[in-house]
Design a protein around this motif. Structure first.
Motif, PDB file in Angstrom:
ATOM      1  N   SER A  20     -12.329   0.683 -63.030  1.00 25.58           N
ATOM      2  CA  SER A  20     -11.323   1.703 -62.724  1.00 25.58           C
ATOM      3  C   SER A  20     -11.300   2.000 -61.225  1.00 25.58           C
ATOM      4  O   SER A  20     -10.240   2.260 -60.651  1.00 25.58           O
ATOM      5  CB  SER A  20     -11.561   2.981 -63.533  1.00 25.58           C
ATOM      6  OG  SER A  20     -12.813   3.533 -63.243  1.00 25.58           O
ATOM      7  N   VAL A  23      -9.270  -0.767 -59.665  1.00 27.81           N
ATOM      8  CA  VAL A  23      -7.839  -0.540 -59.914  1.00 27.81           C
ATOM      9  C   VAL A  23      -7.311   0.522 -58.952  1.00 27.81           C
ATOM     10  O   VAL A  23      -6.244   0.359 -58.354  1.00 27.81           O
ATOM     11  CB  VAL A  23      -7.603  -0.130 -61.389  1.00 27.81           C
ATOM     12  CG1 VAL A  23      -6.201   0.411 -61.590  1.00 27.81           C
ATOM     13  CG2 VAL A  23      -7.847  -1.318 -62.304  1.00 27.81           C
ATOM     14  N   LYS A  26      -6.910  -0.833 -55.402  1.00 32.12           N
ATOM     15  CA  LYS A  26      -5.909  -1.877 -55.183  1.00 32.12           C
ATOM     16  C   LYS A  26      -4.511  -1.493 -55.646  1.00 32.12           C
ATOM     17  O   LYS A  26      -3.553  -2.191 -55.370  1.00 32.12           O
ATOM     18  CB  LYS A  26      -6.351  -3.164 -55.886  1.00 32.12           C
ATOM     19  CG  LYS A  26      -7.561  -3.769 -55.222  1.00 32.12           C
ATOM     20  CD  LYS A  26      -7.937  -5.068 -55.823  1.00 32.12           C
ATOM     21  CE  LYS A  26      -9.122  -5.647 -55.069  1.00 32.12           C
ATOM     22  NZ  LYS A  26      -9.507  -6.938 -55.568  1.00 32.12           N
ATOM     23  N   ARG A  27      -4.388  -0.371 -56.354  1.00 33.93           N
ATOM     24  CA  ARG A  27      -3.097   0.006 -56.932  1.00 33.93           C
ATOM     25  C   ARG A  27      -2.071   0.364 -55.869  1.00 33.93           C
ATOM     26  O   ARG A  27      -0.934  -0.062 -55.935  1.00 33.93           O
ATOM     27  CB  ARG A  27      -3.290   1.166 -57.899  1.00 33.93           C
ATOM     28  CG  ARG A  27      -2.023   1.610 -58.553  1.00 33.93           C
ATOM     29  CD  ARG A  27      -2.229   2.689 -59.549  1.00 33.93           C
ATOM     30  NE  ARG A  27      -3.213   3.652 -59.047  1.00 33.93           N
ATOM     31  CZ  ARG A  27      -3.619   4.693 -59.701  1.00 33.93           C
ATOM     32  NH1 ARG A  27      -3.141   4.932 -60.898  1.00 33.93           N
ATOM     33  NH2 ARG A  27      -4.500   5.524 -59.190  1.00 33.93           N
ATOM     34  N   ASN A  28      -2.437   1.161 -54.900  1.00 37.71           N
ATOM     35  CA  ASN A  28      -1.512   1.619 -53.861  1.00 37.71           C
ATOM     36  C   ASN A  28      -2.008   1.166 -52.499  1.00 37.71           C
ATOM     37  O   ASN A  28      -2.748   1.889 -51.835  1.00 37.71           O
ATOM     38  CB  ASN A  28      -1.394   3.148 -53.891  1.00 37.71           C
ATOM     39  CG  ASN A  28      -0.863   3.655 -55.210  1.00 37.71           C
ATOM     40  OD1 ASN A  28       0.036   3.062 -55.783  1.00 37.71           O
ATOM     41  ND2 ASN A  28      -1.429   4.743 -55.700  1.00 37.71           N
TER      42      ASN A  28
END
Length: 176
Positions: A20, A23, A26-28
């Protein structure tokens, strides 16, 4: 049996936290790193607080945070370790943001293996005796992480070959 259950829970939550965290990092890609790091630390702090206030009293009968306070028992060595841990946490976040959690885990496992070998080979560092069980466990973890990394890389390369992500050649425009 209780120890095995606690260890299994720790591994599951550690894996969930690592994935998590990756994530989130790397998500934004446009979000500044210090903002993402603060988001990660809020969740980690809540988990540590629950562990200290709920699990520690349940298993040991007391809560050191409530008895001695947040900084009870700290000295200059504790501050040094806290400072190094803080720095390691920031470097780990940057590494995971740039590569992936699996490569970071592989590096961590490799360093664990090297520290174990160092303890065995340098008698002035530690007086540890060679234990086959410990050695096999460390090698098993290292082999598992390395094989998973290798399999993941092969799967990613295979997927790239299937999708054939080659850039088409640009054709010159016809003269008008």
């Amino acid at each position: 049996l209780l120890g095995l259950a606690l260890m299994s829970g720790s591994v599951i939550f550690s894996c969930f936290g690592g994935l998590s965290g990756e994530v989130l990092l790397k998500r934004n890609p446009g979000t500044p790193f210090h903002v993402m790091k603060a988001q990660l630390e809020v969740g980690g702090s809540l988990a540590a607080l629950i562990s200290c206030l709920v699990f520690e009293p349940a298993f040991s009968g007391s809560c050191s945070l409530l008895e001695r306070g947040l900084f009870g028992g700290w000295d200059r060595w504790t501050l040094m370790v806290a400072f190094l841990s803080f720095g390691k946490s920031w470097v780990a976040g940057i590494v995971v943001q740039l590569i992936d959690n699996l490569a970071y885990s592989l590096a961590g496992t490799t360093s664990l293996l090297l520290v174990y070998i160092e303890q065995l080979l340098l008698p002035w560092v530690s007086h540890e005796e060679f234990e086959a069980e410990v050695c096999l466990a460390v090698l098993g973890v290292a082999a598992t992480v390395a094989s998973y990394a290798w399999a993941s890389r092969r799967a990613a390369m295979s997927q790239l070959e299937k999708t054939d992500l080659q850039v088409p050649l640009l054709k010159p425009k016809a003269a008008v």
